[in-house]
Design a protein around this motif. Sequence first.
Motif, mmCIF file in Angstrom:
data_model
loop_
_atom_site.group_PDB
_atom_site.id
_atom_site.type_symbol
_atom_site.label_atom_id
_atom_site.label_comp_id
_atom_site.label_asym_id
_atom_site.label_seq_id
_atom_site.Cartn_x
_atom_site.Cartn_y
_atom_site.Cartn_z
ATOM 1 N N SER A 208 4.825 10.139 -0.810
ATOM 2 C CA SER A 208 4.485 9.402 0.119
ATOM 3 C C SER A 208 3.298 8.742 0.373
ATOM 4 O O SER A 208 2.958 7.707 0.605
ATOM 5 N N ASP A 209 2.283 9.202 -0.682
ATOM 6 C CA ASP A 209 1.063 8.528 -0.730
ATOM 7 C C ASP A 209 1.470 7.294 -1.470
ATOM 8 O O ASP A 209 0.416 6.064 -1.000
ATOM 9 N N LEU A 210 2.265 7.292 -2.508
ATOM 10 C CA LEU A 210 2.545 6.009 -3.113
ATOM 11 C C LEU A 210 2.915 4.743 -2.150
ATOM 12 O O LEU A 210 2.569 3.669 -2.113
ATOM 13 N N LEU A 211 3.807 4.974 -1.078
ATOM 14 C CA LEU A 211 4.088 4.164 -0.221
ATOM 15 C C LEU A 211 3.145 3.553 0.881
ATOM 16 O O LEU A 211 2.976 2.317 0.995
ATOM 17 N N TRP A 212 2.038 4.592 1.141
ATOM 18 C CA TRP A 212 0.910 3.959 1.875
ATOM 19 C C TRP A 212 0.290 3.007 1.090
ATOM 20 O O TRP A 212 -0.638 2.182 1.467
ATOM 21 N N ALA A 213 -0.142 3.603 -0.341
ATOM 22 C CA ALA A 213 -0.873 2.882 -1.139
ATOM 23 C C ALA A 213 -0.320 1.357 -1.395
ATOM 24 O O ALA A 213 -1.037 0.494 -1.441
ATOM 25 N N GLU A 214 1.083 1.290 -1.506
ATOM 26 C CA GLU A 214 1.599 -0.192 -1.339
ATOM 27 C C GLU A 214 1.284 -0.967 -0.397
ATOM 28 O O GLU A 214 0.908 -2.234 -0.455
ATOM 29 N N VAL A 215 0.961 -0.345 0.928
ATOM 30 C CA VAL A 215 0.723 -1.247 2.048
ATOM 31 C C VAL A 215 -0.891 -1.560 2.160
ATOM 32 O O VAL A 215 -1.214 -2.581 2.208
ATOM 33 N N PHE A 216 -1.689 -0.405 1.481
ATOM 34 C CA PHE A 216 -3.062 -0.759 1.593
ATOM 35 C C PHE A 216 -3.433 -1.770 0.474
ATOM 36 O O PHE A 216 -4.276 -2.608 0.548
ATOM 37 N N ASN A 217 -2.697 -1.795 -0.701
ATOM 38 C CA ASN A 217 -2.958 -2.695 -1.921
ATOM 39 C C ASN A 217 -2.697 -3.966 -1.168
ATOM 40 O O ASN A 217 -3.441 -5.129 -1.558
ATOM 41 N N LYS A 218 -1.454 -4.207 -0.481
ATOM 42 C CA LYS A 218 -1.235 -5.620 0.023
ATOM 43 C C LYS A 218 -2.226 -6.319 0.990
ATOM 44 O O LYS A 218 -2.479 -7.373 0.797
ATOM 45 N N VAL A 219 -2.816 -5.537 1.729
ATOM 46 C CA VAL A 219 -3.917 -5.813 2.573
ATOM 47 C C VAL A 219 -5.092 -6.196 1.661
ATOM 48 O O VAL A 219 -5.869 -6.989 1.878
ATOM 49 N N TYR A 220 -5.587 -5.372 0.854
ATOM 50 C CA TYR A 220 -6.781 -5.623 0.000
ATOM 51 C C TYR A 220 -6.652 -6.960 -0.964
ATOM 52 O O TYR A 220 -7.352 -7.886 -1.022
ATOM 53 N N GLU A 221 -5.204 -7.339 -1.297
ATOM 54 C CA GLU A 221 -5.033 -8.334 -2.069
ATOM 55 C C GLU A 221 -5.287 -9.660 -0.997
ATOM 56 O O GLU A 221 -5.387 -10.803 -1.722
ATOM 57 N N ASP A 222 -4.742 -9.369 0.150
ATOM 58 C CA ASP A 222 -4.832 -10.523 1.013
ATOM 59 C C ASP A 222 -6.152 -10.864 1.437
ATOM 60 O O ASP A 222 -6.542 -11.919 1.893
#
Length: 222
Positions: A208-222
């Motif tokens: 479940s942490d991986l799912l959150w991490a994918e969201v956070f990573n997209k925000v950081y990349e943007d």
Amino acid sequence: MKKTVIITAGGIGKRMGTKLPKQFLLINGKPILWLTLKRFYDYNPELEIILTLPEEWVEYWENVCVNYDPIPHRIVSGGKERYHSIKNALEVASGELIAIHDGVRPFVNDYTLNNCFKMAAEKGSAIPCLPLKESLRQKIELQSKAVDRSNFLSVQTPQVFQRELIQEAYTIEFSKDITDDASLIEKLGKKVHTCMGNEENIKITSKSDLLWAEVFNKVYED
């Protein structure tokens, strides 16, 4: 003031349920550990980055790094416990301020890092924390009772210390009750200072942490 960050990556992924250690799993096509190193490099390219890895995974990591943008870092062999890995890294760390960070926390932000380094420079130590949101209950034998959550904090990394202080702390012999670097400082009888962390600075340990991490990573990349 020269700064060092020691990134520990000795996990084996039991809770993740994968054969590959969790630090090597991908988030949007990039290894978690590489994202963590990049976070610190982006924050300050002059940081001395030391990575602790189990010896049996060093070659694997070096092969992984070939496929991504190079991030200058030094690899130190990990020990039996996290304590021993950090002790090995401290022997080669040259910073006046030394940060110790989990390899599976790739989303610490500049605000938290600035808080930690500034406080450690002024007071000797700094650990990022967040207030708890959920209610808490304390287990007492076969029962439990409600406790005041305002008396507790959730602890994150990096935990940052002045060099002499953390080196002295790691002269204390290892024991199972050492839960983090701050607990060693307390064993010296020194005060541990807390500062504000950031909510997305999660430790990735479950699917479940991986799912959150994918969201956070997209925000950081943007």
